[in-house]
Motif scaffolding. Structure first.
Motif, PDB file in Angstrom:
ATOM      1  N   ASP A 236      -1.888  19.709   7.399  1.00  0.00           N
ATOM      2  CA  ASP A 236      -1.694  21.148   7.566  1.00  0.00           C
ATOM      3  C   ASP A 236      -0.300  21.476   7.042  1.00  0.00           C
ATOM      4  OD1 ASP A 236       0.112  20.378   9.587  1.00  0.00           O
ATOM      5  OD2 ASP A 236      -1.354  20.702  11.180  1.00  0.00           O
ATOM      6  N   ALA A 237       0.101  22.736   7.158  1.00  0.00           N
ATOM      7  CA  ALA A 237       1.378  23.152   6.585  1.00  0.00           C
ATOM      8  C   ALA A 237       2.554  22.422   7.212  1.00  0.00           C
ATOM      9  CB  ALA A 237       1.546  24.665   6.729  1.00  0.00           C
ATOM     10  N   ASP A 238       2.517  22.227   8.542  1.00  0.00           N
ATOM     11  CA  ASP A 238       3.623  21.541   9.208  1.00  0.00           C
ATOM     12  C   ASP A 238       3.733  20.090   8.757  1.00  0.00           C
ATOM     13  OD1 ASP A 238       4.496  23.736  10.740  1.00  0.00           O
ATOM     14  OD2 ASP A 238       2.952  23.361  12.254  1.00  0.00           O
ATOM     15  N   ASP A 239       2.596  19.429   8.619  1.00  0.00           N
ATOM     16  CA  ASP A 239       2.587  18.045   8.158  1.00  0.00           C
ATOM     17  C   ASP A 239       3.113  17.945   6.729  1.00  0.00           C
ATOM     18  OD1 ASP A 239       1.903  15.221   8.288  1.00  0.00           O
ATOM     19  OD2 ASP A 239       0.165  15.688   7.048  1.00  0.00           O
ATOM     20  N   ALA A 240       2.703  18.886   5.885  1.00  0.00           N
ATOM     21  CA  ALA A 240       3.150  18.890   4.498  1.00  0.00           C
ATOM     22  C   ALA A 240       4.646  19.152   4.398  1.00  0.00           C
ATOM     23  CB  ALA A 240       2.373  19.927   3.697  1.00  0.00           C
ATOM     24  N   VAL A 241       5.158  20.088   5.188  1.00  0.00           N
ATOM     25  CA  VAL A 241       6.596  20.358   5.180  1.00  0.00           C
ATOM     26  C   VAL A 241       7.371  19.123   5.616  1.00  0.00           C
ATOM     27  CG1 VAL A 241       8.447  21.655   6.308  1.00  0.00           C
ATOM     28  CG2 VAL A 241       6.407  22.839   5.500  1.00  0.00           C
ATOM     29  N   ALA A 242       6.880  18.442   6.641  1.00  0.00           N
ATOM     30  CA  ALA A 242       7.587  17.268   7.150  1.00  0.00           C
ATOM     31  C   ALA A 242       7.747  16.200   6.075  1.00  0.00           C
ATOM     32  CB  ALA A 242       6.853  16.706   8.362  1.00  0.00           C
ATOM     33  N   SER A 243       6.668  15.928   5.329  1.00  0.00           N
ATOM     34  CA  SER A 243       6.740  14.876   4.320  1.00  0.00           C
ATOM     35  C   SER A 243       7.516  15.318   3.084  1.00  0.00           C
ATOM     36  CB  SER A 243       5.341  14.405   3.928  1.00  0.00           C
ATOM     37  OG  SER A 243       4.602  15.443   3.310  1.00  0.00           O
ATOM     38  N   LEU A 244       7.318  16.553   2.640  1.00  0.00           N
ATOM     39  CA  LEU A 244       8.015  17.023   1.442  1.00  0.00           C
ATOM     40  C   LEU A 244       9.507  17.216   1.705  1.00  0.00           C
ATOM     41  CD1 LEU A 244       5.449  19.616   0.026  1.00  0.00           C
ATOM     42  CD2 LEU A 244       5.902  17.306  -0.811  1.00  0.00           C
ATOM     43  N   ALA A 245       9.848  17.757   2.853  1.00  0.00           N
ATOM     44  CA  ALA A 245      11.260  17.987   3.165  1.00  0.00           C
ATOM     45  C   ALA A 245      12.012  16.692   3.440  1.00  0.00           C
ATOM     46  CB  ALA A 245      11.386  18.930   4.365  1.00  0.00           C
ATOM     47  N   ALA A 246      11.273  15.616   3.709  1.00  0.00           N
ATOM     48  CA  ALA A 246      11.913  14.321   3.941  1.00  0.00           C
ATOM     49  C   ALA A 246      12.257  13.596   2.644  1.00  0.00           C
ATOM     50  CB  ALA A 246      11.002  13.437   4.796  1.00  0.00           C
ATOM     51  N   MET A 247      11.743  14.083   1.514  1.00  0.00           N
ATOM     52  CA  MET A 247      12.072  13.453   0.244  1.00  0.00           C
ATOM     53  C   MET A 247      13.580  13.527   0.008  1.00  0.00           C
ATOM     54  SD  MET A 247       9.009  14.842  -2.234  1.00  0.00           S
ATOM     55  CE  MET A 247       9.518  13.760  -3.584  1.00  0.00           C
ATOM     56  N   HIS A 276      -2.074  27.374   0.853  1.00  0.00           N
ATOM     57  CA  HIS A 276      -2.883  26.397   0.116  1.00  0.00           C
ATOM     58  C   HIS A 276      -3.641  25.459   1.047  1.00  0.00           C
ATOM     59  CE1 HIS A 276      -1.211  27.365  -3.891  1.00  0.00           C
ATOM     60  NE2 HIS A 276      -0.145  27.703  -3.198  1.00  0.00           N
ATOM     61  N   GLN A 277      -3.767  25.858   2.304  1.00  0.00           N
ATOM     62  CA  GLN A 277      -4.484  25.016   3.257  1.00  0.00           C
ATOM     63  C   GLN A 277      -5.970  25.337   3.239  1.00  0.00           C
ATOM     64  OE1 GLN A 277      -2.657  24.668   7.083  1.00  0.00           O
ATOM     65  NE2 GLN A 277      -4.528  23.897   8.079  1.00  0.00           N
ATOM     66  N   GLY A 278      -6.784  24.274   3.220  1.00  0.00           N
ATOM     67  CA  GLY A 278      -8.223  24.425   3.242  1.00  0.00           C
ATOM     68  C   GLY A 278      -8.854  23.358   4.109  1.00  0.00           C
ATOM     69  N   PRO A 279     -10.159  23.170   4.004  1.00  0.00           N
ATOM     70  CA  PRO A 279     -10.849  22.180   4.833  1.00  0.00           C
ATOM     71  C   PRO A 279     -10.321  20.763   4.635  1.00  0.00           C
ATOM     72  CG  PRO A 279     -12.415  23.642   3.748  1.00  0.00           C
ATOM     73  CD  PRO A 279     -11.084  23.927   3.142  1.00  0.00           C
ATOM     74  N   ASP A 280      -9.755  20.482   3.455  1.00  0.00           N
ATOM     75  CA  ASP A 280      -9.252  19.151   3.142  1.00  0.00           C
ATOM     76  C   ASP A 280      -7.767  19.012   3.439  1.00  0.00           C
ATOM     77  OD1 ASP A 280      -9.637  16.538   2.162  1.00  0.00           O
ATOM     78  OD2 ASP A 280      -8.841  17.100   0.196  1.00  0.00           O
ATOM     79  N   GLY A 281      -7.189  19.996   4.104  1.00  0.00           N
ATOM     80  CA  GLY A 281      -5.755  19.994   4.337  1.00  0.00           C
ATOM     81  C   GLY A 281      -5.054  20.844   3.297  1.00  0.00           C
ATOM     82  N   VAL A 282      -3.782  20.591   3.094  1.00  0.00           N
ATOM     83  CA  VAL A 282      -2.999  21.323   2.101  1.00  0.00           C
ATOM     84  C   VAL A 282      -3.090  20.586   0.764  1.00  0.00           C
ATOM     85  CG1 VAL A 282      -0.727  22.178   1.436  1.00  0.00           C
ATOM     86  CG2 VAL A 282      -1.415  22.183   3.848  1.00  0.00           C
ATOM     87  N   THR A 283      -3.535  21.272  -0.269  1.00  0.00           N
ATOM     88  CA  THR A 283      -3.630  20.677  -1.602  1.00  0.00           C
ATOM     89  C   THR A 283      -2.943  21.576  -2.619  1.00  0.00           C
ATOM     90  OG1 THR A 283      -5.784  21.693  -2.037  1.00  0.00           O
ATOM     91  CG2 THR A 283      -5.780  19.464  -1.105  1.00  0.00           C
ATOM     92  N   LEU A 284      -2.278  20.923  -3.574  1.00  0.00           N
ATOM     93  CA  LEU A 284      -1.615  21.605  -4.677  1.00  0.00           C
ATOM     94  C   LEU A 284      -2.033  20.947  -5.978  1.00  0.00           C
ATOM     95  CD1 LEU A 284       1.993  21.850  -3.163  1.00  0.00           C
ATOM     96  CD2 LEU A 284       0.339  23.720  -3.349  1.00  0.00           C
ATOM     97  N   GLY A 285      -2.158  21.719  -7.014  1.00  0.00           N
ATOM     98  CA  GLY A 285      -2.614  21.163  -8.276  1.00  0.00           C
ATOM     99  C   GLY A 285      -1.607  20.208  -8.903  1.00  0.00           C
ATOM    100  N   CYS A 286      -2.116  19.220  -9.608  1.00  0.00           N
ATOM    101  CA  CYS A 286      -1.256  18.341 -10.387  1.00  0.00           C
ATOM    102  C   CYS A 286      -1.899  18.101 -11.744  1.00  0.00           C
ATOM    103  CB  CYS A 286      -0.978  17.018  -9.673  1.00  0.00           C
ATOM    104  SG  CYS A 286      -2.382  15.901  -9.510  1.00  0.00           S
ATOM    105  N   ALA A 287      -1.059  17.834 -12.742  1.00  0.00           N
ATOM    106  CA  ALA A 287      -1.508  17.678 -14.117  1.00  0.00           C
ATOM    107  C   ALA A 287      -0.894  16.420 -14.704  1.00  0.00           C
ATOM    108  CB  ALA A 287      -1.114  18.897 -14.949  1.00  0.00           C
TER     109      ALA A 287
END
Length: 296
Positions: A236-247, A276-287
């Motif tokens: 979810d958004a909180d989980d995503a913030v925790a991991s991204l902000a820890a970089m 960007h949160q959906g049934p699969d959690g938070v997803t962002l596109g990558c190329a």
């Protein structure tokens, strides 16, 4: 490479790291390497749609001899080991913390044919023709001298041996970074990711450059496939913030901005990710580019 041979800061001795790659060695033996060990499972989940594409393209057989360049904590090395139960896999990386984690993972999985060495693949000694397959998941964009590095990797392959790697396309195509950067931009100083062609995550974004480098290094049948996939970044958004902000990169931005601006940046990041949160959690596109080639 024994631990005793490493430098006082835990990195390889200077004569075992290519000129220009010292900063990479220091980063991956410091905060960056520690982060990716801590978030190893998160990283594997991020790449869950890309890794199978890489492994399929590598064409590993049961008895293949495989070299994994920039193996990190061993996710692709273990996958290669499972595909080559009668062969061998060597993972090479600059990061001692990540290699220690990789060895633990291989031992836990009972993959005795998978081994790891600390080394700079740009100058590391590989016997000529020692491998049937060379693969890399986002590990070949950081060479100070990619021309020399790909020449060395070509020599490590047997004639007809296969190269397969993933590298990022242009930054603007990768929402997994542009979305967080856009959220942070009003509040913190964004990092410099390097000019086009300089060592860094987007150094191989240009398809023509990849083709020229590989062709000049002794590869043929060069193929680039554009992969556009959603990247999972949190439950979810909180989980995503925790991991991204820890970089480490994010930690540096937030620290330099100060407490109040940093708090606003984190709140803006959470709002952006929640969209960007959906049934699969938070997803962002990558190329990415999926690149394959054969040694002449």
């Amino acid at each position: 490479m024994s631990q005793q041979a490493a430098g006082d800061d835990g990195t390889l001795p200077p004569d075992e790291v290519a000129a220009g790659n010292t900063a990479q060695a220091q980063a991956w033996n410091g905060a960056d390497g520690q982060y990716w060990v801590r978030y190893r499972e998160n990283l594997e989940e991020r790449y869950r749609r890309l890794t199978p594409r890489l492994m399929a393209a590598a064409g590993i057989r049961a008895d293949s001899r495989v070299l994994d360049v920039g193996c990190g904590s061993g996710g692709t090395s273990l996958a290669a080991g499972r595909a080559a139960p009668e062969g061998s896999v060597l993972g090479v990386d600059l990061s001692r913390p990540m290699l220690a984690e990789a060895r633990q993972q291989a031992a836990a999985a009972g993959l005795s044919q998978v081994a790891f060495e600390e080394g700079d693949a740009q100058i590391h000694h590989f016997a000529d023709g020692a491998f049937d397959v060379v693969l890399s998941r986002f590990g070949v964009m950081f060479f100070a001298d990619p021309r020399a590095a790909f020449h060395r990797l070509a020599r490590a392959l047997r004639p007809g041996g296969r190269l397969a790697f993933l590298c990022w396309r242009e930054l603007r195509e990768n929402a997994y970074l542009t979305v967080p950067f856009a959220a942070f931009a009003p509040h913190v100083q964004l990092p410099d990711l390097g000019a086009p062609g300089e060592p860094g995550p987007f150094s191989l974004a240009d398809a023509d450059r990849i083709t020229a480098l590989l062709g000049g290094a002794g590869f043929e049948d060069i193929s680039l496939t554009a992969l556009d996939e959603p990247m999972w970044v949190g439950t979810d958004a909180d989980d995503a913030v925790a991991s991204l902000a820890a970089m480490p990169m994010a930690q540096e931005m937030l620290s330099e901005a100060g407490e109040e601006a940093g708090a606003r940046a984190r709140a803006a990041l959470r709002d952006a990710l929640a969209a960007h949160q959906g049934p699969d959690g938070v997803t962002l596109g990558c190329a990415a580019w999926l690149v394959t080639a054969r040694r002449r």
